[in-house]
Design a protein around this motif. Sequence first.
Motif, PDB file in Angstrom:
ATOM      1  N   ASN A 143       0.826  -1.207   0.000  1.00 10.72           N
ATOM      2  CA  ASN A 143       0.000   0.000   0.000  1.00 10.72           C
ATOM      3  C   ASN A 143       0.868   1.268   0.000  1.00 10.72           C
ATOM      4  N   ILE A 144       1.851   1.282  -0.889  1.00  8.01           N
ATOM      5  CA  ILE A 144       2.753   2.421  -1.011  1.00  8.01           C
ATOM      6  C   ILE A 144       2.300   3.278  -2.185  1.00  8.01           C
ATOM      7  N   GLN A 145       2.185   4.556  -1.939  1.00  9.15           N
ATOM      8  CA  GLN A 145       1.759   5.505  -2.965  1.00  9.15           C
ATOM      9  C   GLN A 145       2.958   5.906  -3.819  1.00  9.15           C
ATOM     10  N   LEU A 146       2.820   5.802  -5.145  1.00  6.81           N
ATOM     11  CA  LEU A 146       3.857   6.214  -6.092  1.00  6.81           C
ATOM     12  C   LEU A 146       3.465   7.561  -6.689  1.00  6.81           C
ATOM     13  N   ILE A 147       4.355   8.548  -6.568  1.00  9.88           N
ATOM     14  CA  ILE A 147       4.054   9.920  -6.989  1.00  9.88           C
ATOM     15  C   ILE A 147       5.123  10.395  -7.968  1.00  9.88           C
ATOM     16  N   ASN A 148       4.706  10.772  -9.163  1.00 10.40           N
ATOM     17  CA  ASN A 148       5.635  11.288 -10.172  1.00 10.40           C
ATOM     18  C   ASN A 148       5.508  12.806 -10.228  1.00 10.40           C
ATOM     19  N   LYS A 149       6.542  13.495  -9.738  1.00  8.17           N
ATOM     20  CA  LYS A 149       6.577  14.962  -9.747  1.00  8.17           C
ATOM     21  C   LYS A 149       7.670  15.481 -10.682  1.00  8.17           C
ATOM     22  N   VAL A 150       8.022  14.667 -11.687  1.00 10.89           N
ATOM     23  CA  VAL A 150       9.034  15.082 -12.650  1.00 10.89           C
ATOM     24  C   VAL A 150       8.368  15.959 -13.689  1.00 10.89           C
ATOM     25  N   ASP A 151       8.987  17.078 -13.996  1.00 10.83           N
ATOM     26  CA  ASP A 151       8.489  18.005 -15.013  1.00 10.83           C
ATOM     27  C   ASP A 151       8.331  17.260 -16.341  1.00 10.83           C
ATOM     28  N   GLY A 152       7.108  17.238 -16.868  1.00  8.52           N
ATOM     29  CA  GLY A 152       6.807  16.516 -18.106  1.00  8.52           C
ATOM     30  C   GLY A 152       7.530  17.052 -19.326  1.00  8.52           C
ATOM     31  N   SER A 153       7.997  18.277 -19.264  1.00 11.00           N
ATOM     32  CA  SER A 153       8.702  18.859 -20.418  1.00 11.00           C
ATOM     33  C   SER A 153      10.218  18.703 -20.307  1.00 11.00           C
ATOM     34  N   LEU A 154      10.674  18.087 -19.218  1.00 10.23           N
ATOM     35  CA  LEU A 154      12.103  17.918 -18.982  1.00 10.23           C
ATOM     36  C   LEU A 154      12.705  16.908 -19.954  1.00 10.23           C
ATOM     37  N   ILE A 155      13.718  17.333 -20.678  1.00 10.52           N
ATOM     38  CA  ILE A 155      14.434  16.453 -21.605  1.00 10.52           C
ATOM     39  C   ILE A 155      15.902  16.434 -21.194  1.00 10.52           C
ATOM     40  N   CYS A 156      16.438  15.224 -21.043  1.00 10.03           N
ATOM     41  CA  CYS A 156      17.844  15.062 -20.680  1.00 10.03           C
ATOM     42  C   CYS A 156      18.602  14.428 -21.837  1.00 10.03           C
ATOM     43  N   TRP A 157      19.903  14.610 -21.837  1.00 19.06           N
ATOM     44  CA  TRP A 157      20.785  14.036 -22.843  1.00 19.06           C
ATOM     45  C   TRP A 157      21.539  12.890 -22.166  1.00 19.06           C
ATOM     46  N   ALA A 158      21.084  11.650 -22.424  1.00 24.11           N
ATOM     47  CA  ALA A 158      21.668  10.493 -21.743  1.00 24.11           C
ATOM     48  C   ALA A 158      21.295   9.223 -22.496  1.00 24.11           C
ATOM     49  N   ASP A 159      21.869   8.112 -22.051  1.00 26.68           N
ATOM     50  CA  ASP A 159      21.546   6.799 -22.602  1.00 26.68           C
ATOM     51  C   ASP A 159      20.242   6.320 -21.956  1.00 26.68           C
ATOM     52  N   LYS A 160      19.213   6.158 -22.762  1.00 23.77           N
ATOM     53  CA  LYS A 160      17.883   5.818 -22.250  1.00 23.77           C
ATOM     54  C   LYS A 160      17.883   4.513 -21.466  1.00 23.77           C
ATOM     55  N   ASN A 161      18.526   3.466 -21.982  1.00 27.49           N
ATOM     56  CA  ASN A 161      18.518   2.176 -21.302  1.00 27.49           C
ATOM     57  C   ASN A 161      19.237   2.233 -19.959  1.00 27.49           C
ATOM     58  N   MET A 162      20.357   2.946 -19.918  1.00 29.56           N
ATOM     59  CA  MET A 162      21.090   3.065 -18.662  1.00 29.56           C
ATOM     60  C   MET A 162      20.275   3.824 -17.619  1.00 29.56           C
ATOM     61  N   ILE A 163      19.685   4.933 -18.016  1.00 31.26           N
ATOM     62  CA  ILE A 163      18.929   5.751 -17.062  1.00 31.26           C
ATOM     63  C   ILE A 163      17.649   5.035 -16.648  1.00 31.26           C
ATOM     64  N   ASN A 164      17.063   4.273 -17.553  1.00 33.69           N
ATOM     65  CA  ASN A 164      15.905   3.460 -17.194  1.00 33.69           C
ATOM     66  C   ASN A 164      16.283   2.450 -16.103  1.00 33.69           C
ATOM     67  N   THR A 165      17.453   1.840 -16.235  1.00 29.25           N
ATOM     68  CA  THR A 165      17.940   0.897 -15.225  1.00 29.25           C
ATOM     69  C   THR A 165      18.164   1.610 -13.896  1.00 29.25           C
ATOM     70  N   VAL A 166      18.725   2.813 -13.930  1.00 27.45           N
ATOM     71  CA  VAL A 166      18.953   3.587 -12.708  1.00 27.45           C
ATOM     72  C   VAL A 166      17.624   3.877 -12.009  1.00 27.45           C
ATOM     73  N   ILE A 167      16.662   4.380 -12.761  1.00 22.62           N
ATOM     74  CA  ILE A 167      15.359   4.722 -12.180  1.00 22.62           C
ATOM     75  C   ILE A 167      14.684   3.479 -11.612  1.00 22.62           C
ATOM     76  N   ARG A 168      14.692   2.390 -12.355  1.00 25.51           N
ATOM     77  CA  ARG A 168      14.064   1.146 -11.890  1.00 25.51           C
ATOM     78  C   ARG A 168      14.726   0.653 -10.599  1.00 25.51           C
ATOM     79  N   ASN A 169      16.052   0.657 -10.549  1.00 27.88           N
ATOM     80  CA  ASN A 169      16.748   0.198  -9.342  1.00 27.88           C
ATOM     81  C   ASN A 169      16.450   1.087  -8.140  1.00 27.88           C
ATOM     82  N   LEU A 170      16.441   2.396  -8.347  1.00 26.72           N
ATOM     83  CA  LEU A 170      16.204   3.308  -7.219  1.00 26.72           C
ATOM     84  C   LEU A 170      14.774   3.191  -6.696  1.00 26.72           C
ATOM     85  N   ILE A 171      13.797   3.048  -7.597  1.00 26.15           N
ATOM     86  CA  ILE A 171      12.407   2.876  -7.159  1.00 26.15           C
ATOM     87  C   ILE A 171      12.244   1.520  -6.471  1.00 26.15           C
ATOM     88  N   SER A 172      12.853   0.469  -7.034  1.00 25.78           N
ATOM     89  CA  SER A 172      12.777  -0.866  -6.414  1.00 25.78           C
ATOM     90  C   SER A 172      13.347  -0.849  -5.003  1.00 25.78           C
TER      91      SER A 172
END
Length: 181
Positions: free
Chosen positions: A56-85
């Motif tokens: 029963n944990i609430q997940l809240i996304n407060k990231v600016d929807g217009s934010l664009i970063c210059w990075a490797d998508k797969n790597m950053i996806n792994t970072v986000i997934r690991n940190l949320i996990s």
Amino acid sequence: GQINKFSSNAYNLLDNLLQWARSQTGRIKVNKSQIIICKLVDENFFLLQDKAEEKNIQLINKVDGSLICWADKNMINTVIRNLISNALKFTLENGYIKVVSEDFDDNFVKISVVDNGIGIDEEEIPKLFKITTNFSKEGTNSESGTGLGLILCHEFVEKNDGKIWVESEKDKGSSFNFTLP
């Protein structure tokens, strides 16, 4: 349920091991492009929703929807997934996890995965991102970890010209932060 739990843990371990091994042998290349962080957070929230609902944990996304970063998508996806996990693992029932963004230095943005979980002892923080310590701790519902997730996060953030760090207070929660151009 137990089989699902064990297979999920085995899959996460295998995925982290494979990515780390590829990184160490130079077989993983950084392929930077414009990525929308808010979308990656939404995708990972969807992927991890069942685990959040179990506690029963609430997940809240407060990231600016217009934010664009210059990075490797797969790597950053792994970072986000690991940190949320990790946040899910160390947050008690009825808690929250929110991901927020804010401007950092000149051309960088800071992404933070914030929880109101059990926090981290001050003396344990320096061990989190080091392969030599292989730091792993059981979660609030006896969830297991590999000790590789944060090491992988550290490496992937640095390969994308960012920095990663944690701010935490025992019994009050943690904020895992990283920067990207």
